[in-house]
Design an enzyme around this catalytic site. Structure first.
Site, PDB file in Angstrom:
ATOM      1  N   GLU A 197       0.808  -1.216   0.000  1.00  0.00           N
ATOM      2  CA  GLU A 197       0.000   0.000   0.000  1.00  0.00           C
ATOM      3  C   GLU A 197       0.851   1.281   0.000  1.00  0.00           C
ATOM      4  O   GLU A 197       0.525   2.259   0.675  1.00  0.00           O
ATOM      5  CB  GLU A 197      -0.940  -0.003   1.221  1.00  0.00           C
ATOM      6  CG  GLU A 197      -1.889  -1.190   1.221  1.00  0.00           C
ATOM      7  CD  GLU A 197      -2.694  -1.296   2.524  1.00  0.00           C
ATOM      8  OE1 GLU A 197      -2.293  -0.691   3.526  1.00  0.00           O
ATOM      9  OE2 GLU A 197      -3.709  -1.992   2.513  1.00  0.00           O
ATOM     10  N   GLU A 254      -7.417  -7.602  -1.188  1.00  0.00           N
ATOM     11  CA  GLU A 254      -7.888  -7.621   0.196  1.00  0.00           C
ATOM     12  C   GLU A 254      -9.385  -7.369   0.198  1.00  0.00           C
ATOM     13  O   GLU A 254      -9.842  -6.226   0.211  1.00  0.00           O
ATOM     14  CB  GLU A 254      -7.175  -6.569   1.057  1.00  0.00           C
ATOM     15  CG  GLU A 254      -5.751  -6.913   1.400  1.00  0.00           C
ATOM     16  CD  GLU A 254      -5.153  -5.948   2.428  1.00  0.00           C
ATOM     17  OE1 GLU A 254      -5.906  -5.100   2.953  1.00  0.00           O
ATOM     18  OE2 GLU A 254      -3.939  -6.048   2.683  1.00  0.00           O
TER      19      GLU A 254
END
Length: 614
Positions: A197, A254
């Site tokens: 991320e 995710e």
């Protein structure tokens, strides 16, 4: 409609990136225990679907972190993953556990990464490895070791030389553990994630290329991927990545099966009725998926992080990482699990039906643990190292302890001398919560919400003490560099109001680092029996009797305020009466027949009958 929402979520969530490269693979030691196989081509993203051995391959993945599950239960949890119809395991690698002190690496017992990879392979599960160095994961400092913060110039997740040097040292150790378990070498790893991320952080355009090269140069040859949300997609990739092209396969890296909880907040629930239709639509669109989490497990010890995004001050996370996942914290099947198993079964051929469901481990409600003895914080100090003295406070990370790696977690006691009372102002320099004492008498609490206390007047010199608790470092966002704990601004910035113009005040400090584990081995003669009135904060030692084969249980602490619980030397984690978590998970493998030692740190008295239910 739902289909459009899912298409939009594909952009909002996570996409794969693949790179083709030619380079010399480093010479690596052979692992005879790793099964070698003739394999032609690993995971590829050259068409609208992933391929494995040049055949279409749909990734049905789920996250289970080996460091959040007792090793004795690894196989149980992975078997239940397999039985749900998943084919791929994803896991992070926590740098702070594997290198607790600079240059000291741990890959044994609970941290045996290779054993976890071999187990996955033996059960027929593929693996997507997410080695960091930053992992987020609602884990203290996002998995980065706290000793990095000893450097006052440290710039985490950048190409600052102090950080890249440490990353290279860590990758030298961890990547050589992973390389022999890649698909091309007969192992289960089909893909490796580059950082995590970074698009949501992105401060250094050279950082992601550095991490990519750090992986490639150490022998990673499988498909590389990045993971970012919608806003971070443009900033979190690396050069050469295939991103957002319609002819490329897509994956929700995710898909959040639930959410984490914060102390003082509500318990989060994401119902199966909400989850299943969305997962169904994702699969109908031929998109791969990874359930985060499939099984959350537990933030044992002091490993839970803190949340700060959009908040005026960080909020610490609870010990449980149940996450409202399909497999509960204790490994129980949930409604989500059974509905997902039914859904995933349609993606398996009749010739290869899903395995039978593994049995659930029994739990047992044991008789109450009996508190037998106690020792006050003040009496326990003589069993710690001599206090360090300084003209000004020093944050936990810079204390001269642990081979000059500082103190990573727990509590630090700061003491100085005062000669009168006044208003004690923290000015937001206590990180994160301090119990304040004058001559060992409790005065109050300083934290992010209470930043001023009245200190009563008194005769002569008195000792002002602050027992500062590190409640967990922020794990996500742009404040990672600011996560030094304890306090280092208690001189002019944090002073008694009456003394603010007095150059001689509050200038000599003593620091006690609290290695709680040492208290487990204090000889019996130093503890006080319960016939003597305890003082707070203090340590309380009890006995839990287990007759028969040990089984999982939960410890309840009604009437206790805040602290930590150890069972047979293992730190179960933090508890706090503020909730929402009301119990701590006690794995059966951590118990034994007969007497089991229970050690509690209790910060202050509430309603304590000294006989607590387990």
């Amino acid at each position: 409609n739902t289909r459009d929402l899912v298409r939009e979520s594909a952009d909002f969530l996570f996409l794969f990136s693949e790179f083709f490269r030619t380079f010399k693979v480093l010479s690596l030691r052979n692992h005879p225990e790793t099964r070698r196989m003739n394999r032609v081509e690993g995971l590829r993203a050259n068409s609208s679907q992933f391929t494995l051995e040049r055949k279409p391959f749909l990734i049905l993945g789920g996250s289970i972190h080996y460091f959040r599950v007792p090793r004795a239960y690894w196989e149980d949890r992975l078997l239940k993953m397999k039985a749900c119809g998943l084919n791929t395991l994803t896991t992070y690698v926590p740098w702070n556990l594997h290198e607790p002190e600079r240059g000291v690496f741990k890959f044994d017992d609970q941290l045996d990464l290779e054993a976890y990879l071999r187990l996955a392979a033996s059960l027929g599960l593929w693996v997507i490895l997410r080695p960091g160095p930053y992992i987020c994961a609602e884990w203290d400092l996002g998995g980065l070791p706290s000793w990095l913060l000893r450097d006052p110039q440290m710039k985490l997740r950048t190409t600052y030389s102090g950080f890249t040097y440490a990353v290279n040292s860590f990758f030298d150790e961890v990547i050589k553990k992973a390389v022999p378990h890649q698909y091309s070498k007969g192992g289960p790893i089909i893909a490796v994630q580059v950082e995590n991320e970074y698009g949501s952080y992105a401060t250094d355009e050279n950082y992601m290329p550095f991490i990519k090269e750090a992986l490639l140069s150490r022998g990673i040859t499988e498909l590389l991927l990045t993971s970012d949300n919608k806003d971070g997609l443009k900033l979190g990739g690396v050069k050469g990545g295939i991103v957002r092209l319609p002819q490329q396969p897509k994956m929700v890296m995710e898909y959040w099966s639930g959410w984490f909880d914060l102390w003082g907040g509500l318990h989060h629930v994401y119902t199966a009725e909400e989850m299943i239709p969305v997962v169904t639509e994702i699969l109908k669109l031929d998109m791969s998926i990874n359930l985060y989490m499939f099984h959350g497990g537990t933030n044992f010890g002091f490993m839970s992080g803190a949340f700060a995004v959009g908040l005026p001050a960080p909020k610490p996370m609870v010990t449980s990482y149940d996450y409202d996942a399909p497999l509960s914290e204790a490994g129980d099947y949930t409604t989500k699990y059974h509905l997902l198993r039914n859904l995933f079964s349609h993606y398996h051929s009749e010739s290869q039906p899903l395995p039978e469901l593994p049995s659930v481990h029994e739990r047992r409600a044991y008789q109450p643990a009996v508190i037998q003895q106690h020792i006050s914080l003040w009496d326990s100090l003589r069993f710690t190292d001599k206090p360090f003295k300084s003209e000004r406070p020093v944050n936990m990370e810079n204390l001269p302890v642990n081979n000059n790696n500082g103190q990573s977690y727990g509590y630090t006691l700061y003491e100085t001398t005062i000669t009168s009372g006044g208003a004690l102002k923290s000015q937001n320099n206590v990180r994160d919560r301090a119990l304040v004492f004058v001559d060992k008498h409790f005065v109050g609490v300083l934290d992010y919400t209470v930043q001023e206390l009245a200190v009563p007047d008194g005769k002569g010199k008195r000792t002002l003490g602050l027992l500062v608790e590190n409640c967990g470092r922020v794990n996500y966002g742009k404040t990672l560099d600011e996560q030094r704990k304890g306090t280092s601004k208690f001189n002019k910035q944090m002073a008694l109001q009456k003394f603010q113009s007095d150059e001689s005040c509050l200038e000599i400090f003593s620091f006690y680092s609290r290695p709680l584990e040492k208290l487990i081995n204090i000889s019996a003669g130093h503890w006080m029996s319960m016939r003597h009135q305890p003082s707070f904060p203090g340590f309380f030692q009890g006995r839990l009797y287990v007759n028969g084969s040990p089984q999982d249980t939960f410890i309840k602490l009604p009437g206790w305020s805040k602290g930590v619980v150890f069972i047979n030397g293992k730190n179960l984690g933090r508890y706090w009466s503020t909730g929402p978590q009301q119990t701590l998970y006690v794995p059966g493998p951590w118990l034994h027949r007969g007497d089991n030692q229970v050690l509690y740190l209790l910060q202050k008295h509430m309603c304590l009958p000294f006989r607590k239910s387990v």
